[in-house]
Design a protein around this motif. Structure first.
Motif, PDB file in Angstrom:
ATOM      1  N   GLY A  91      54.071 -38.495  17.923  1.00 40.61           N
ATOM      2  CA  GLY A  91      55.129 -39.339  18.432  1.00 40.61           C
ATOM      3  C   GLY A  91      56.333 -38.844  18.266  1.00 40.61           C
ATOM      4  N   LEU A  92      56.728 -38.190  16.938  1.00 39.43           N
ATOM      5  CA  LEU A  92      58.030 -37.654  16.865  1.00 39.43           C
ATOM      6  C   LEU A  92      58.115 -36.224  17.799  1.00 39.43           C
ATOM      7  CD1 LEU A  92      58.556 -38.009  12.735  1.00 39.43           C
ATOM      8  CD2 LEU A  92      60.132 -38.857  14.782  1.00 39.43           C
ATOM      9  N   THR A  93      57.268 -35.483  17.650  1.00 43.96           N
ATOM     10  CA  THR A  93      57.225 -34.280  18.605  1.00 43.96           C
ATOM     11  C   THR A  93      57.357 -34.463  19.953  1.00 43.96           C
ATOM     12  OG1 THR A  93      55.841 -33.250  16.894  1.00 43.96           O
ATOM     13  CG2 THR A  93      56.032 -32.226  18.902  1.00 43.96           C
ATOM     14  N   ALA A  94      56.647 -35.606  20.423  1.00 40.21           N
ATOM     15  CA  ALA A  94      56.927 -36.030  21.816  1.00 40.21           C
ATOM     16  C   ALA A  94      58.327 -36.430  22.113  1.00 40.21           C
ATOM     17  CB  ALA A  94      55.984 -37.228  22.100  1.00 40.21           C
ATOM     18  N   ALA A  95      58.937 -37.326  21.124  1.00 46.39           N
ATOM     19  CA  ALA A  95      60.258 -38.003  21.302  1.00 46.39           C
ATOM     20  C   ALA A  95      61.379 -36.720  21.387  1.00 46.39           C
ATOM     21  CB  ALA A  95      60.403 -38.636  20.038  1.00 46.39           C
ATOM     22  N   GLY A  96      61.055 -35.882  20.359  1.00 48.13           N
ATOM     23  CA  GLY A  96      62.049 -34.595  20.615  1.00 48.13           C
ATOM     24  C   GLY A  96      61.963 -33.807  21.662  1.00 48.13           C
ATOM     25  N   GLY A  97      60.725 -33.618  22.538  1.00 47.38           N
ATOM     26  CA  GLY A  97      60.256 -32.853  23.551  1.00 47.38           C
ATOM     27  C   GLY A  97      61.142 -33.662  24.732  1.00 47.38           C
ATOM     28  N   TYR A  98      61.150 -34.997  24.722  1.00 47.56           N
ATOM     29  CA  TYR A  98      61.420 -35.821  25.870  1.00 47.56           C
ATOM     30  C   TYR A  98      62.965 -35.617  25.972  1.00 47.56           C
ATOM     31  CZ  TYR A  98      62.619 -39.716  28.760  1.00 47.56           C
ATOM     32  OH  TYR A  98      63.175 -40.572  29.799  1.00 47.56           O
ATOM     33  N   GLY A  99      63.415 -35.700  24.692  1.00 45.29           N
ATOM     34  CA  GLY A  99      65.091 -35.649  24.080  1.00 45.29           C
ATOM     35  C   GLY A  99      65.489 -34.134  24.855  1.00 45.29           C
ATOM     36  N   LEU A 100      64.807 -33.095  24.586  1.00 42.05           N
ATOM     37  CA  LEU A 100      65.167 -31.941  25.060  1.00 42.05           C
ATOM     38  C   LEU A 100      65.296 -31.815  26.639  1.00 42.05           C
ATOM     39  CD1 LEU A 100      63.471 -29.528  22.455  1.00 42.05           C
ATOM     40  CD2 LEU A 100      65.781 -29.787  22.684  1.00 42.05           C
TER      41      LEU A 100
END
Length: 184
Positions: A91-100
């Motif tokens: 979930g954290l990785t996906a949030a960072g990817g979405y933020g990028l």
């Protein structure tokens, strides 16, 4: 590396990575300036990672709690906790990817890296966690408590019971312990 040391490193690394992800998710990821009519100045709107990806903060909190819970669990329970920690890292990785994809800046990158580190801790736990020690059973009751009659007859037995961590007042004098015959 000893199993106890590996457990300590996994717990501390999981907590540090999840804590870093939590911190990064609360930072400003985007700043938008909106023009307004007339004499009004432009409106500046800051958006944090938690606002942009609302699951980032709860995922980081779950990862921190799960990392701490690795100490208390053994066997299948530790594997279940590791899977939960891995899902939180995902979930954290996906949030960072979405933020990028939505913003340029360092904080989405930090969130992505923190999520990947949490995933690595979860994978390590799934692979090697069964060999790691659990909490001590030092205070677990392993033998039946002495009967109240035996304790009442021998004052030294009262002190011995206290030294063993037993409660000598669990049965008052004159009552019988479970499984003790009443000899009247």
């Amino acid at each position: 590396m000893s199993p106890r040391r590996a457990l300590t490193i996994a717990v501390l690394a999981g907590m540090a990575a999840a804590g870093l992800g939590l911190y990064a998710a609360t930072r400003v990821w985007t700043t938008v300036s909106r023009d307004r009519p007339g004499p009004l100045p432009a409106e500046v709107v800051d958006t944090t990672g938690g606002q942009l990806a609302p699951w980032a903060i709860p995922a980081a909190v779950v990862a921190v709690a799960g990392s701490v819970a690795l100490v208390a669990c053994t066997g299948w329970a530790r594997r279940i906790v590791a899977v939960c920690v891995g899902l939180a890292g995902l979930g954290l990785t996906a949030a960072g990817g979405y933020g990028l994809s939505q913003a340029a800046g360092i904080w989405p990158v930090v969130t992505t890296v923190a999520g990947l580190a949490v995933l690595a801790v979860a994978a390590w736990t799934l692979r090697d966690g069964s060999a790691w020690p659990g909490m001590s059973g030092r205070y677990d009751r392993t033998e039946a408590a002495p009967s109240s009659a035996a304790l009442a007859d021998d004052p030294a037995a009262l002190w011995d019971a206290l030294d063993k961590g037993e409660d000598p007042t669990a049965f008052s004098i004159g009552q019988t312990a479970p499984g003790e015959e009443c000899a009247r």
